[in-house]
Design an enzyme around this catalytic site. Structure first.
Site, PDB file in Angstrom:
ATOM      1  N   GLN A 141       2.848  47.774  24.828  1.00  0.00           N
ATOM      2  CA  GLN A 141       3.291  48.586  25.857  1.00  0.00           C
ATOM      3  C   GLN A 141       2.669  48.236  27.443  1.00  0.00           C
ATOM      4  O   GLN A 141       2.687  49.058  28.109  1.00  0.00           O
ATOM      5  CB  GLN A 141       2.569  50.068  25.430  1.00  0.00           C
ATOM      6  CG  GLN A 141       2.862  50.441  24.209  1.00  0.00           C
ATOM      7  CD  GLN A 141       4.461  51.154  24.384  1.00  0.00           C
ATOM      8  OE1 GLN A 141       5.192  51.087  25.337  1.00  0.00           O
ATOM      9  NE2 GLN A 141       5.123  51.371  23.202  1.00  0.00           N
ATOM     10  N   HIS A 143      -2.139  51.395  17.518  1.00  0.00           N
ATOM     11  CA  HIS A 143      -0.711  51.726  17.077  1.00  0.00           C
ATOM     12  C   HIS A 143      -1.047  51.098  15.551  1.00  0.00           C
ATOM     13  O   HIS A 143      -1.770  50.197  15.128  1.00  0.00           O
ATOM     14  CB  HIS A 143       0.340  50.857  17.669  1.00  0.00           C
ATOM     15  CG  HIS A 143       1.615  51.002  17.084  1.00  0.00           C
ATOM     16  ND1 HIS A 143       2.203  50.441  15.962  1.00  0.00           N
ATOM     17  CD2 HIS A 143       2.723  51.791  17.462  1.00  0.00           C
ATOM     18  CE1 HIS A 143       3.383  50.821  15.951  1.00  0.00           C
ATOM     19  NE2 HIS A 143       3.711  51.766  16.645  1.00  0.00           N
ATOM     20  N   LYS A 190      11.268  46.047  23.744  1.00  0.00           N
ATOM     21  CA  LYS A 190      10.628  47.129  24.856  1.00  0.00           C
ATOM     22  C   LYS A 190      10.663  46.675  26.175  1.00  0.00           C
ATOM     23  O   LYS A 190      10.335  47.404  26.985  1.00  0.00           O
ATOM     24  CB  LYS A 190       9.135  47.504  24.286  1.00  0.00           C
ATOM     25  CG  LYS A 190       8.923  48.061  23.088  1.00  0.00           C
ATOM     26  CD  LYS A 190       7.727  48.575  22.732  1.00  0.00           C
ATOM     27  CE  LYS A 190       7.324  48.554  21.186  1.00  0.00           C
ATOM     28  NZ  LYS A 190       7.927  50.195  20.776  1.00  0.00           N
ATOM     29  N   ASP A 247      -2.844  43.483  21.769  1.00  0.00           N
ATOM     30  CA  ASP A 247      -1.600  44.041  21.368  1.00  0.00           C
ATOM     31  C   ASP A 247      -0.830  44.551  22.880  1.00  0.00           C
ATOM     32  O   ASP A 247      -1.247  45.357  23.352  1.00  0.00           O
ATOM     33  CB  ASP A 247      -1.681  45.120  20.563  1.00  0.00           C
ATOM     34  CG  ASP A 247      -0.411  45.800  20.197  1.00  0.00           C
ATOM     35  OD1 ASP A 247       0.721  45.579  20.985  1.00  0.00           O
ATOM     36  OD2 ASP A 247      -0.187  46.925  19.376  1.00  0.00           O
ATOM     37  N   CYS A 273       3.215  56.580  15.697  1.00  0.00           N
ATOM     38  CA  CYS A 273       2.660  55.402  14.646  1.00  0.00           C
ATOM     39  C   CYS A 273       1.268  55.510  15.363  1.00  0.00           C
ATOM     40  O   CYS A 273       0.698  54.257  15.369  1.00  0.00           O
ATOM     41  CB  CYS A 273       3.310  54.075  14.909  1.00  0.00           C
ATOM     42  SG  CYS A 273       5.174  54.534  14.305  1.00  0.00           S
TER      43      CYS A 273
HETATM   44  N1  PMP Z   1       1.956  47.983  19.451  1.00  0.00           N
HETATM   45  C1  PMP Z   1       2.299  49.055  20.202  1.00  0.00           C
HETATM   46  C2  PMP Z   1       1.026  49.385  21.081  1.00  0.00           C
HETATM   47  C3  PMP Z   1       3.389  49.820  20.083  1.00  0.00           C
HETATM   48  O1  PMP Z   1       3.572  50.563  20.816  1.00  0.00           O
HETATM   49  C4  PMP Z   1       4.344  49.122  19.082  1.00  0.00           C
HETATM   50  C5  PMP Z   1       5.790  49.738  19.104  1.00  0.00           C
HETATM   51  N2  PMP Z   1       5.706  51.205  19.303  1.00  0.00           N
HETATM   52  C6  PMP Z   1       4.063  48.197  18.424  1.00  0.00           C
HETATM   53  C7  PMP Z   1       2.702  47.714  18.722  1.00  0.00           C
HETATM   54  C8  PMP Z   1       5.082  47.535  17.493  1.00  0.00           C
HETATM   55  O2  PMP Z   1       5.933  47.183  17.902  1.00  0.00           O
HETATM   56  P1  PMP Z   1       7.352  46.655  17.015  1.00  0.00           P
HETATM   57  O3  PMP Z   1       7.689  47.847  16.383  1.00  0.00           O
HETATM   58  O4  PMP Z   1       8.243  46.195  18.015  1.00  0.00           O
HETATM   59  O5  PMP Z   1       6.903  45.361  16.226  1.00  0.00           O
END
Ligand code: PMP
Length: 427
Positions: free
Chosen positions: A223, A143, A246, A220, A384
């Site tokens: 997910q 991401h 999430k 990270d 993203c």
């Molecule tokens: N890493 C991953 C794999 C994600 O899917 C996301 C959110 N789509 C993020 C990081 C960032 O999370 P946040 O916007 O809640 O900080």
């Protein structure tokens, strides 16, 4: 003998033994007020859980209770409300500690979300440890929030960002990883589960390889945490990041887990109240972790809401949730994959939570609009993860993503919606 709740899956073998039928889905859905609302005259089918999940009553009540009964600033007041608010905030940290099985409560740092957790590590550990000519190793399925902070750090330090490639199924090429990690690698930052492809990475194996080279690993887990049990001690990761929103908690709160020895050695992130031991104009000394990284008044209600969310998931049984979602993903893969003109993007052997696809005649945004008309919320775009789109030579995908309250009926509705769009746009 291992019990359902004892057994923690943390790696690619994820997602098995609890049975898909173990959850009472009707009763569970009733706990999520938003699921009974209508969208465009239809019942809401919410399949955008990878963006954010819906909130159960326990979370909404927990936050309301805090504001109705306990609202006060923490760590400062001598009065009862402040003591109660401090206790509730501390209890939430212990809940997170249990949820990821951290060895110590002080290894849990509250942040705004996964994005801030990663930026924190880049700006503290990264700035202290990465020098000119050094390397940070990420993967091609990250991401943006696990790319850009490292890019910024590398620019500042004249270091090099290196990227482990993925194959056509969306699986990480582990032999390439082994080739790329070397004497200049200062950190490996890898996603546990890809938000664009659903791939579950073999992070335990990746961590073991990295540690073999003396390189720490940040995972990270944005997910992963909503979908299966995460055990940071079993993984042996050095840092683990995830977002509250999430995993059925509120927005604005997230978690950085860090091994205490790392957190203790790292410089602070932001300066301000609550992170200091003493301040004079000549010198400031800092508190121990996690306070050192939590300057200013934190999101107290957010932490309490997150604690309530994690307790809720634990109460249902994370392995039951995993089994249910695994069943949904298999069903969705089969049904959506069988629609003529559909190509699935991300077909790794181990996946969680996410079904990404394109349709030869219908642009993802058009499909998203048609589905919205049917009350079905999905996501269309690059998620993203633009480098993932580039890897598959596509501008965008349609992504359906699942949570513990979704049903096979909702997947049937998705399939009907796609077929309807096909009729509208098909040649
Ligand atoms: N890493 C991953 C794999 C994600 O899917 C996301 C959110 N789509 C993020 C990081 C960032 O999370 P946040 O916007 O809640 O900080």
């Amino acid at each position: 003998m291992t019990t359902l709740t004892d057994r923690r899956h943390t790696d690619t073998q994820a997602l098995a033994p609890a049975q898909a039928g173990d959850l009472d889905i009707a009763a569970t859905r009733a706990e999520f007020p938003i699921l009974s609302r209508q969208v465009n005259g239809r019942r809401l089918v919410y399949l955008d859980n990878a963006a954010t999940s819906q909130k159960p009553r326990a979370v909404i009540r927990g936050i309301s209770r805090y504001y109705e009964q306990e609202n006060a600033n923490i760590h400062r007041g001598v009065h009862l409300l402040s003591v109660e608010a401090t206790e509730a905030h501390d209890a939430a940290r212990r809940t997170v500690q249990r949820f990821v099985n951290a060895a110590r409560e002080s290894e849990i740092v509250f942040v705004r979300g996964a994005t801030e957790a990663i930026n924190l590590v880049a700006q503290t550990f990264g700035r202290a440890q990465v020098a000119e000519g050094d390397e940070v190793l990420i993967t091609a399925m990250e991401h943006h929030s696990n790319i850009v902070p490292w890019q910024m750090l590398c620019e500042e330090k004249r270091a090099r960002l290196r990227v482990v490639p993925i194959d056509d199924q969306g699986e990480l090429l582990l032999d390439e990883f082994e080739k790329l990690i070397g004497p200049r690698t200062r950190l490996v930052a890898v996603t546990h589960v890809s938000n664009a492809l659903g791939t579950v990475n073999p992070v335990r194996e990746i961590i073991a390889i990295a540690h073999g080279h003396g390189v720490p690993v940040l995972v990270d887990g944005a997910q992963a945490a909503p979908h299966f049990a995460v055990d940071v001690q079993d993984l042996n990761c050095d840092f683990y990041a995830f977002s509250g929103h999430k995993v059925y908690g509120p927005t604005g709160i997230g978690v950085l887990y860090g091994k205490y020895t790392f957190l203790d050695a790292m410089p602070p992130y932001q300066g301000g109240g609550d992170m200091i031991s003493s301040v004079t104009f000549e010198k400031t000394t800092y508190k121990k972790p996690p306070s050192k990284f939590e300057a200013g008044t934190p999101d107290i209600a957010g932490a309490i809401g997150l604690g309530a969310a994690l307790d809720y998931v634990t109460g249902l049984g994370i392995d039951r949730v995993a089994a249910h979602e695994h069943d949904l993903l298999e069903y969705a893969t089969e049904r959506v994959g069988a629609i003529p003109g559909v190509r699935l993007i991300g077909t790794a052997a181990q996946r969680a939570g996410v079904l990404s696809f394109i349709h030869k005649d219908v642009h993802p945004h058009d499909l998203g609009t048609i589905l919205d008309g049917e009350g079905i919320a999905i996501r269309a775009g690059h998620h993203c993860a633009q480098p993932v789109m580039e890897r598959f030579c596509i501008p965008a995908t349609t992504r359906a993503s699942f949570a513990l309250y979704n049903t096979r009926d909702e997947i049937d509705a998705l399939v009907e919606g796609i077929k309807k769009a096909q009729k509208v746009f098909g040649q």
